[in-house]
Scaffold this active site. Structure first.
Site, mmCIF file in Angstrom:
data_model
loop_
_atom_site.group_PDB
_atom_site.id
_atom_site.type_symbol
_atom_site.label_atom_id
_atom_site.label_comp_id
_atom_site.label_asym_id
_atom_site.label_seq_id
_atom_site.Cartn_x
_atom_site.Cartn_y
_atom_site.Cartn_z
ATOM 1 N N LYS A 72 0.807 -1.226 0.000
ATOM 2 C CA LYS A 72 0.000 0.000 0.000
ATOM 3 C C LYS A 72 0.837 1.273 0.000
ATOM 4 O O LYS A 72 0.413 2.288 -0.551
ATOM 5 C CB LYS A 72 -0.941 0.009 1.212
ATOM 6 C CG LYS A 72 -2.062 -1.007 1.092
ATOM 7 C CD LYS A 72 -3.049 -0.867 2.230
ATOM 8 C CE LYS A 72 -4.164 -1.878 2.084
ATOM 9 N NZ LYS A 72 -5.240 -1.675 3.046
ATOM 10 N N ASP A 108 -9.639 3.096 2.161
ATOM 11 C CA ASP A 108 -9.646 2.497 3.507
ATOM 12 C C ASP A 108 -10.238 3.452 4.541
ATOM 13 O O ASP A 108 -10.934 3.041 5.464
ATOM 14 C CB ASP A 108 -8.222 2.123 3.932
ATOM 15 C CG ASP A 108 -7.714 0.877 3.228
ATOM 16 O OD1 ASP A 108 -8.543 0.031 2.834
ATOM 17 O OD2 ASP A 108 -6.489 0.764 3.058
#
Ligand code: ATR
Length: 275
Positions: A72, A108
Site C-alpha cells: 500500500k 480504507d
C-alpha cells in the site's frame, strides 16, 4: 452471425499473501448484480516484484487494482498520479487505469469513517486509535478529517511517533490505556485478536464502557474477543466486515463508475461459508 460477447475488463487484487482475500468474491458478485462486464482475479505479488507487476498492469491494460499488504505504501511512487487523499494518507489501496494512466486512490479511510458516522458525529469527540500500523493511517486520517480529537495508543511508542507527528495527534503507550473512559470511540487497528490468537484482546473488559463505540478493524475472525467483550458491556460495536464492505464499495465505484450494490456485497462476505 451472432455477435460474440466482448471479453470482460480485468481487475486484480494484488498482495502477499492474497489467496484468502474476500475481494474477488465481493467484487465479482457486485459485477454480476449490476450486469457489468468485469472480472476480478487475485495475483500474489511478492514485495520485490511490485515494479514488474505494475509494468504488467500497464502492458496488459488491466482496468483497476485493489492493493493490499505489503504494497500500500510502496506502490505510491510507481503510479502516474495520486489522488490528494491518497497522498495525504501516504498509502494506496485502489488503482484506476484511465486510458493507461495509473491513478492511485485510498478508500480504507471511508471504510472507517462511513460506518462510524452512521453511529456518531465525530466532531470534537475523543477517539482512541489502538495501534500504529497501516490500518491506523487510514483510521487517524478519517477521524482527524472530520474534527475528532485523536490519541494513538501503541505498544511501542517510538513506532507511533511519526504517525502522530504527521497528523498532529497525541500518542501514548498502550499500557496507559486505562483512562479510556474519557473517550467516546475506540478503534482497534492492532493485530491483537487476529486468527490464530482469537482469545486475545488489546484492552480488558474493565476498560470498556457502555457509552463506547468500539470499531474492530480485524475481519478474520468475524467475531473477535474485543467485540465479544464490548457486546457484553453494552457498547456499540462496529466490525471489520463493515470496514471491508465500505472500502470495497468505494473501490467498486472508482473502478466501474456505478453505485455499489452494498447489500449484495454484504451478503457475499457475510455468508457463514466465508471464513
Ligand atoms: P498493519 O500494517 O496491517 O496495520 P502492522 O504494521 O503489523 O499491521 O501493525 C500492527 C500493529 O499492531 C502495530 O501497532 C503493533 O504494535 P508495535 O508498533 O508495538 O509493533 C501492534 N501489535 C502487534 N502485536 C501486538 C501485541 N501483541 N500487543 C500490542 N500491540 C501489538
Amino acid at each position: 452471425m451472432i455477435d460474440a460477447p466482448s471479453s470482460p475488463s480485468l481487475c486484480l487484487i494484488i498482495g502477499d499473501p492474497v489467496a484468502h482475500s474476500l475481494s474477488p468474491r465481493m467484487h465479482n458478485a457486485a459485477y454480476r448484480e449490476m450486469h457489468i462486464n468485469y472480472v476480478m482475479g487475485a495475483a500474489r505479488v511478492p514485495e520485490e516484484s511490485l515494479a514488474d507487476a505494475i509494468a504488467g498492469v500497464r502492458s496488459l491494460n488491466i482496468r483497476g487494482l485493489a492493493c493490499t499488504m505489503p504494497h500500500k505504501v510502496s506502490i505510491c511512487h510507481l503510479l502516474d498520479e495520486l489522488d490528494p487523499v491518497a497522498r495525504a494518507i501516504g498509502a494506496v489501496n485502489t488503482v484506476v487505469s484511465d486510458n493507461g494512466k495509473l491513478i492511485g486512490f485510498n478508500t480504507d479511510w471511508l471504510g472507517i469513517l462511513r460506518p462510524l458516522e452512521s453511529h456518531i458525529n465525530l466532531r470534537d469527540k475523543r477517539v482512541a486509535v489502538l495501534g500504529a500500523g497501516g490500518a491506523a493511517l487510514a483510521a487517524v486520517y478519517a477521524c482527524v478529517s472530520v474534527g475528532a480529537s485523536v490519541t494513538i495508543f501503541n505498544r511501542t511508542v517510538a513506532n507511533a511517533t511519526p504517525l502522530a507527528k504527521r497528523f498532529d495527534v497525541e500518542v501514548a503507550p498502550l499500557s496507559d490505556s486505562s483512562e479510556l473512559a474519557g473517550f467516546e470511540v475506540i478503534i482497534n487497528t492492532t493485530s491483537v485478536g487476529m486468527s490464530p490468537n482469537t482469545c486475545q484482546s488489546p484492552i480488558t473488559e474493565s476498560q470498556i464502557r457502555s457509552h463506547h463505540v468500539i470499531f474492530e478493524t480485524i475481519y478474520y475472525p468475524h467475531q473477535t474477543q474485543l467485540l465479544r467483550l464490548a457486546t457484553s458491556k453494552g457498547a456499540t460495536v462496529l466490525r471489520g466486515l463493515d470496514m471491508f464492505l465500505e472500502q470495497g464499495a468505494a473501490q467498486f465505484e472508482l473502478h466501474t463508475g456505478v453505485k455499489a450494490p452494498r447489500e449484495t456485497m454484504r451478503n457475499e462476505i457475510s455468508s457463514p461459508l466465508v471464513t
